[in-house]
Motif scaffolding. Structure first.
Motif, PDB file in Angstrom:
ATOM      1  N   ILE A 449       0.987  -1.233   0.043  1.00  0.00           N
ATOM      2  CA  ILE A 449      -0.094  -0.213  -0.004  1.00  0.00           C
ATOM      3  C   ILE A 449       0.882   1.275   0.055  1.00  0.00           C
ATOM      4  O   ILE A 449       1.747   1.545   0.734  1.00  0.00           O
ATOM      5  CB  ILE A 449      -0.907   0.067   1.226  1.00  0.00           C
ATOM      6  N   ASN A 450       0.660   2.077  -0.831  1.00  0.00           N
ATOM      7  CA  ASN A 450       1.531   3.431  -1.178  1.00  0.00           C
ATOM      8  C   ASN A 450       0.695   4.440  -0.571  1.00  0.00           C
ATOM      9  O   ASN A 450      -0.543   4.544  -0.971  1.00  0.00           O
ATOM     10  CB  ASN A 450       2.144   3.584  -2.646  1.00  0.00           C
ATOM     11  N   TYR A 451       0.948   5.410   0.290  1.00  0.00           N
ATOM     12  CA  TYR A 451       0.293   6.551   0.719  1.00  0.00           C
ATOM     13  C   TYR A 451       1.171   7.952   0.487  1.00  0.00           C
ATOM     14  O   TYR A 451       2.217   8.013   0.686  1.00  0.00           O
ATOM     15  CB  TYR A 451      -0.041   6.300   2.145  1.00  0.00           C
ATOM     16  N   VAL A 452       0.610   8.884  -0.031  1.00  0.00           N
ATOM     17  CA  VAL A 452       1.256  10.079  -0.286  1.00  0.00           C
ATOM     18  C   VAL A 452       0.332  11.220   0.295  1.00  0.00           C
ATOM     19  O   VAL A 452      -1.036  11.182   0.386  1.00  0.00           O
ATOM     20  CB  VAL A 452       1.286  10.462  -1.956  1.00  0.00           C
ATOM     21  N   GLY A 453       0.989  12.273   0.743  1.00  0.00           N
ATOM     22  CA  GLY A 453       0.258  13.384   1.499  1.00  0.00           C
ATOM     23  C   GLY A 453       0.222  13.196   2.815  1.00  0.00           C
ATOM     24  O   GLY A 453       0.684  12.515   3.432  1.00  0.00           O
ATOM     25  N   ASP A 492       0.764   2.663  -8.920  1.00  0.00           N
ATOM     26  CA  ASP A 492       2.103   3.242  -8.438  1.00  0.00           C
ATOM     27  C   ASP A 492       2.177   4.486  -9.302  1.00  0.00           C
ATOM     28  O   ASP A 492       2.601   5.602  -8.682  1.00  0.00           O
ATOM     29  CB  ASP A 492       3.056   2.364  -8.785  1.00  0.00           C
ATOM     30  N   GLN A 493       2.040   4.458 -10.571  1.00  0.00           N
ATOM     31  CA  GLN A 493       2.192   5.805 -11.314  1.00  0.00           C
ATOM     32  C   GLN A 493       1.248   6.832 -10.920  1.00  0.00           C
ATOM     33  O   GLN A 493       1.655   8.021 -10.957  1.00  0.00           O
ATOM     34  CB  GLN A 493       1.946   5.497 -12.742  1.00  0.00           C
ATOM     35  N   ASP A 494      -0.078   6.539 -10.599  1.00  0.00           N
ATOM     36  CA  ASP A 494      -1.005   7.660 -10.199  1.00  0.00           C
ATOM     37  C   ASP A 494      -0.598   8.186  -8.785  1.00  0.00           C
ATOM     38  O   ASP A 494      -0.721   9.265  -8.723  1.00  0.00           O
ATOM     39  CB  ASP A 494      -2.398   6.963  -9.999  1.00  0.00           C
ATOM     40  N   ILE A 495       0.077   7.424  -7.710  1.00  0.00           N
ATOM     41  CA  ILE A 495       0.526   7.955  -6.602  1.00  0.00           C
ATOM     42  C   ILE A 495       1.529   8.702  -6.897  1.00  0.00           C
ATOM     43  O   ILE A 495       1.709   9.840  -6.184  1.00  0.00           O
ATOM     44  CB  ILE A 495       0.763   6.670  -5.650  1.00  0.00           C
ATOM     45  N   ILE A 496       2.353   8.547  -7.854  1.00  0.00           N
ATOM     46  CA  ILE A 496       3.634   9.346  -7.977  1.00  0.00           C
ATOM     47  C   ILE A 496       3.020  10.621  -8.728  1.00  0.00           C
ATOM     48  O   ILE A 496       3.463  11.796  -8.321  1.00  0.00           O
ATOM     49  CB  ILE A 496       4.521   8.614  -9.142  1.00  0.00           C
TER      50      ILE A 496
END
Length: 526
Positions: A449-453, A492-496
């Motif tokens: 799970i990737n999390y940004v912000g 992944d690309q969307d999170i980046i």
């Protein structure tokens, strides 16, 4: 160096557009081809952190971002721009002839250090780093990268030099990562760059007015500049008998080694706390053959961070592997005469236990500071250069740093590493503000799970994909009328793209997002 300097045509000059990546072969070697501003660049195709496939990452201008953990590189020279990667990427020569793009292999190395200054014995300045976690490790290198040639001393209570702490709850705990994988750098590296790592050193006092540090050994060290990155101390269960054996935390390499050996014995384990570290520990100990029960105050794991829908999904992943949950419950007391034998819950339920793992979060380790006003949680407030006061800086788990709507403190490896790198450059005289959007990842039963912000509360969630039905999904978290954070599985690309847009202040409106924004296309717009 590659002896024959293999060269080959790899594509037509118009095959790629700006922002596009492609993996090609030159002889027997895989090469990443990238195009930006009409120019072609060729690099080593795997991230220097965990060998993530960079072709599946994203290129924004000259910034190449890894899909797995968001390490960032400059395609023009291969330099590492952001943690968690320590090294940069080797580059290859590119030339254009008759509308064909040719790549000439110039190196066979997998990774390269960013350019750093060597220590100079005639420079009497001393910089001291308190702590050897991600922030401290990246800061020491940032100081040398920024041109500082004086003395660097790293003080750590640990018996280890800087190591890969996130792995302590994942592959290393599972016995899948050997000991030699864990150090971030070799002893020779630190020796070559004059970074003195002093292990087993407990700091008892730091006085920024006198610029003096006192150690438990009785030694006193004076400094010209100091960096506080002392990390966090695991929270304990209120009322816990300090003499009761069989109570563990998972914060250090030593903790991981101890738990790994216990886990192999098929023990009954109760994990108190349904945190990320708690459930990563549950996952790993279960893979070793232990029986696992998880007790948590929340009714749904990660409900406040990821939302209840995703929390339920993650809980289901763990339950399929045989992990049992007792949620919405408090621990009444831990039973045992000398050694744990059971955990008693507030509803009277008794859970047998051979040992207990506490996953209750951490508190900033700052009790040694003198004359510095602490925040309510024990952290310290900095300016946008991570400066606390004259000659004193802070980074990592203890730092409250300014953002557009106040201050925030983040307890994640990439954040700590990048803060360390930035503040190291600043202390060396580069004066670079810290303006990086937070990012973290968590491995839950083999799913990253990737999390940004950063959202402190969730007013609403916009989903692209259904977490309960789809193998890949994206969740965007709304707070106070803005998209404050996003989480994704196999997106992944969307999170980046979201992270880059947040950094550039180009996040689209909520209305645009609800209408089906295509993130990668938006990112590539001028």
């Amino acid at each position: 160096m590659i002896a024959d300097y293999t060269e080959a045509p790899v594509c037509h000059v118009d095959d790629l557009v700006d922002g596009e990546l492609k993996e090609v072969r030159v002889g027997d070697t895989d090469v990443l081809l990238a195009r930006a501003d009409g120019q072609y660049y060729a690099l080593f195709p795997k991230c220097s952190h965990y060998q993530g496939p960079l072709v599946k990452g994203l290129l924004n201008g000259h910034r190449l971002v890894c899909p797995w953990h968001n390490a960032c590189f400059d395609i023009r020279n291969g330099h590492r721009l952001e943690a968690p990667a320590l090294n940069g990427l080797p580059t290859h020569e590119v030339r254009i002839e008759n509308d064909q793009v040719f790549v000439r292999l110039t190196t066979d190395q997998e990774s390269l250090e960013n350019p750093m200054s060597a220590p100079d014995e005639t420079n009497t300045e001393t910089y001291v780093i308190v702590g050897s976690g991600g922030a401290g490790a990246f800061a020491a290198e940032g100081m040398r990268e920024g041109g500082f040639t004086g003395k660097i001393i790293m003080l750590t209570e640990s018996s280890e030099a800087p190591y890969d702490r996130p792995n302590c709850s994942k592959d290393y705990l599972q016995g899948k990562a050997p000991d030699e994988w864990m150090p971030l750098r070799s002893d020779e590296f630190y020796k070559d760059y004059g970074i003195e790592i002093r292990t087993g050193q407990l700091v008892t006092s730091l006085d920024p007015t006198e610029k003096r540090i006192e150690l438990a050994s009785g030694e006193t060290i004076t400094y010209d500049k100091a960096l506080l990155c002392s990390g966090g101390k695991p929270n304990v269960l209120p009322g816990l008998d300090a003499d009761l054996k069989g109570i563990y935390s998972l914060r250090s390499l030593h903790d991981s080694q101890t738990l790994r050996e216990l886990g192999k014995e098929g023990k009954r384990v109760v994990i108190i706390g349904s945190s990320f570290i708690g459930l990563e520990g549950a996952m790993s100990l279960r893979k070793l053959g232990s029986e696992i029960d998880v007790v948590g105050l929340e009714k749904v794991p990660f409900g406040k961070i990821l939302g209840e829908k995703i929390g339920h999904v993650i809980q289901g992943w763990h339950e399929k592997e045989g992990i049992r949950f007792h949620l919405g419950r408090k621990v009444d007391y831990i039973e045992g005469e000398g050694t744990v034998n059971a955990v008693i819950l507030d509803n009277g339920e008794r859970i047998p236990a051979d040992f207990v793992l506490l996953g209750l979060g951490v508190k900033p380790r700052t009790d040694f500071l003198k004359g510095v006003l602490l925040e309510k949680d024990g952290g310290v407030k900095t300016d946008n250069y991570l400066k606390v006061t004259n000659g004193l800086y802070a980074a990592g788990d203890i730092a409250h740093y300014p953002v557009t709507d106040g201050f925030q403190r983040i307890e994640h490896w990439k954040v700590a590493g990048q803060q360390g790198h930035v503040v190291g450059l600043t202390m060396a005289g580069k004066n670079e503000p810290y303006e990086v959007i937070p990012f973290f990842w968590s491995n839950q039963q083999g799913r990253r799970i990737n999390y940004v912000g950063h959202a402190t509360k969730i007013d609403d969630i916009i989903y692209d994909g259904d977490p309960e039905k789809d193998d890949a999904f994206l969740a965007l978290y709304i707070q106070d009328g803005q998209i404050k954070a996003a989480a994704g599985l196999k997106r992944d690309q969307d999170i980046i793209a979201i992270r880059e847009l947040m950094h550039e202040g180009r996040m689209p409106s909520i209305e645009t997002i609800r209408n089906g924004l295509k993130w990668v296309k938006e990112l590539k717009k001028a």
